[in-house]
Design an enzyme around this catalytic site. Structure first.
Site, PDB file in Angstrom:
ATOM      1  CB  SER A 168     -46.960 -21.880  39.469  1.00  0.00           C
ATOM      2  OG  SER A 168     -47.257 -23.012  39.269  1.00  0.00           O
ATOM      3  CE  LYS A 169     -44.823 -21.788  47.083  1.00  0.00           C
ATOM      4  NZ  LYS A 169     -44.143 -21.264  48.014  1.00  0.00           N
ATOM      5  NE  ARG A 170     -48.657 -27.327  44.743  1.00  0.00           N
ATOM      6  CZ  ARG A 170     -48.250 -28.438  45.664  1.00  0.00           C
ATOM      7  NH1 ARG A 170     -47.346 -28.065  46.289  1.00  0.00           N
ATOM      8  NH2 ARG A 170     -48.627 -29.674  45.664  1.00  0.00           N
ATOM      9  CE  LYS A 171     -50.282 -26.450  37.300  1.00  0.00           C
ATOM     10  NZ  LYS A 171     -51.369 -25.667  36.362  1.00  0.00           N
ATOM     11  CG  ASN A 172     -41.645 -25.810  36.028  1.00  0.00           C
ATOM     12  OD1 ASN A 172     -40.575 -26.638  35.832  1.00  0.00           O
ATOM     13  ND2 ASN A 172     -42.403 -25.397  35.148  1.00  0.00           N
TER      14      ASN A 172
END
Length: 492
Positions: A255-259
């Site tokens: 996910s873009k929150r984590k990567n």
RNA sequence: GCCCCCAUCGUCUAGUGGCCUAGGAUGCAAGAUUCUCAGUCUUGAGACCGGGGUUCAAAUCCCCGUGGGGGUACCA
């Protein structure tokens, strides 16, 4: 008589182009190329609220950047277009009607509120059965017509058999099956008349002649729904293969929150397309001989479902950085210059710093920094001192630990004289020897003196080899910088 | 809750019943090279989720746990 193999990717144009799209595209393309098949790009923009033309364009740009070229698609056409689902609405509506006519589907007038209630009740009871109770299944034709004419909103649902099971053999996972009684009567057409993913997907794959569906693991539980649809239409289903899902370091779906998930980001950072592809290939695939570094052609040559993993790989930027560095170091001198120039021209300050240099010097400078960067974007910052005329000095750096300022200043003043001759750097070894002599004469350790010189010339404590760096700058600039450093020391 | 998928070093993985004292890569640590950094080279630490079976033999096959993930929408 084998059918021509056809595969596809079907991204939704919502938001930035996703690294997962490239991942799935890579394996689809490799499989197609391996078997002389075709690779289709289809845009799934049935979600009218979230789809944008800008996002669609970025998908093309990013896939092209990665050189994942499709054989059929919205932008280049093909024998089974249109390839944009929003342009195929009529097709889906007709197919839904066909299913209703054959009795395989029906109109449902249940309100979202009622559906919600059913869902909650079932969850609370803990029973394992389908959510929707099939209330509208038994509506007579006249009842349904009456409701419709009365203005009631409706969807079209598939009649899912209430017994038996639906299974298939997954190319990467083997046999998978689901109890039909647990599958809801799927909505095929939404109340706005647009198809759901399931309907559009099946209709398109069939009409476009898709033979193999290779998609991410998250679709496994949708597969029986699709199989049931194929069977309702009386069509032969494609074969399925579910790729593992890319993960965050906590193992959740990437996910873009984590990567960083946007392909634009990778391009901006200066990851080489071939390196990113290689890295993606490593996520869930391995070469028979175990090598880590291989190109797309090698992937095609050795592609086989048996070499694809079932476990979701954690997306690890550290390894990508290493791999990208390897690719950068493998670049030929002129190609490296081209890549750096193109990258600087497009990103960051949008100024190709290298263009100010002579062709020969460009190659030298690039070569000096190649082993020191993992991403192209690191170059302008790391090599900034080459291109600037105004260095600012940090006194604490100019005078190495345990050295006296006076000795350093004396040494630098001597060094300054060395570079008064324009060809002082014609021979690196000679120049280095002279500097070492100065260090000895002044009473400094060569290492300390070189560090002072390095800071004087580059403004920093880490740089390519001193003499190489000086040679790139030229004797005059080198001398000027040393002089400036001496002045700065004097002011301290 | 229910359904499905999965399980080897921190991470990516090799391994398809004996070649396993579990191999490679990355990351980490140490050393060498050296004017710094990087690179390069060498060395080191580091894993079969647990329990039951099956078998002469199990990381590999089966079952049960446990753990993780995905799905469960008029999103895709």
């Amino acid at each position: 008589m084998n059918k021509t193999i056809k595969v596809r990717i079907a991204p939704s144009p919502t938001g930035d182009p996703h690294v997962g799209t490239a991942y799935v595209a890579l394996f689809n393309l490799a499989f197609a190329r391996r078997h002389g098949g075709k690779f289709i790009l289809r845009i799934e923009d049935t979600d009218r609220a979230r789809s944008t033309v800008d996002s669609e364009k970025m998908i093309y740009d990013s896939l092209r950047w990665l050189n994942l070229q499709w054989d059929e698609g919205p932008d280049i056409g093909g024998p089974n277009g249109p390839y944009r689902q929003s342009e195929r609405s009529e097709l889906y509506r007709k197919h839904a009607e066909q299913l209703m006519a054959s009795g395989a589907a029906y109109r449902c007038f249940c309100t979202p509120a009622r559906l919600d209630e059913l869902r909650k009740k079932l969850q609370a009871s803990g029973a394992s059965q389908r959510h929707y109770d099939g209330l509208c299944r038994n509506l007579s034709e006249s009842e349904a017509r009456a409701k419709s004419e009365g203005g009631a909103a409706s969807v079209v649902r598939l009649k899912v058999p209430s017994e038996g099971e639906t299974g298939y053999t997954d190319f990467v996972r083997g046999d998978v099956s689901f109890q039909n009684t647990l599958l809801d009567d799927q909505v095929l057409l939404k109340s706005d008349g647009f198809p759901t993913y399931h309907l559009a997907n099946v209709v398109d794959d069939h009409l476009m002649g898709v033979t193999h569906v290779m998609r991410a693991e998250e679709w496994i539980s949708s597969t029986p729904k699709h199989l049931l649809l194929y069977s309702a239409f009386g069509w032969e289903p494609p074969r399925f293969a579910h790729l593992p899902l890319l993960r965050n370091s906590d193992k959740s779906k990437i996910s873009k929150r984590k990567n960083p998930t946007s392909l634009k980001w990778y391009e901006e950072q200066g990851y080489l397309p071939e390196a990113l592809l290689n890295f993606l290939a490593l996520m869930g695939f391995s070469m028979p001989d175990g090598v880590d570094i291989f190109g797309f052609d090698k992937l095609v040559e050795h592609f086989d479902f048996s070499r694809i993993n079932t476990t979701g790989p954690v997306f690890d930027l550290e390894k990508l950085n290493w791999l990208n560095g390897e690719y950068i170091r493998k670049l030929k001198a002129d190609e490296l210059v081209n890549r750096l120039s193109a990258h600087m021209g497009r990103f960051g300050g949008k100024v190709d710093l290298l263009s100010a240099l002579s062709p020969a010097t460009r190659a030298t400078v690039s070569g000096l920094f190649a082993p020191r960067i993992a991403r192209l974007a690191e170059f302008p910052e790391m090599a900034a001192f080459i291109f600037t005329d105004a260095l600012t000095y940090d006194h604490s750096l100019l005078v190495p630990k345990k050295c006296s300022r006076e000795l350093i200043a004396a040494g630098l003043r001597e060094a300054e004289k060395v570079f008064e001759s324009p060809d002082a750097l014609a021979d690196h070894k000679r120049a280095e020897d002279r500097l070492r002599e100065i260090a000895g004469a002044v009473g400094l350790k060569a290492g300390d003196f070189f560090m002072a010189l390095r800071v004087a010339v580059t403004g920093r404590t880490a740089s390519p080899p001193l003499l190489d760096t000086m040679a790139v700058l030229g004797a005059e600039k080198t001398r000027n910088r040393i002089a400036a450093a001496v002045q700065a020391l004097g002011r301290a």
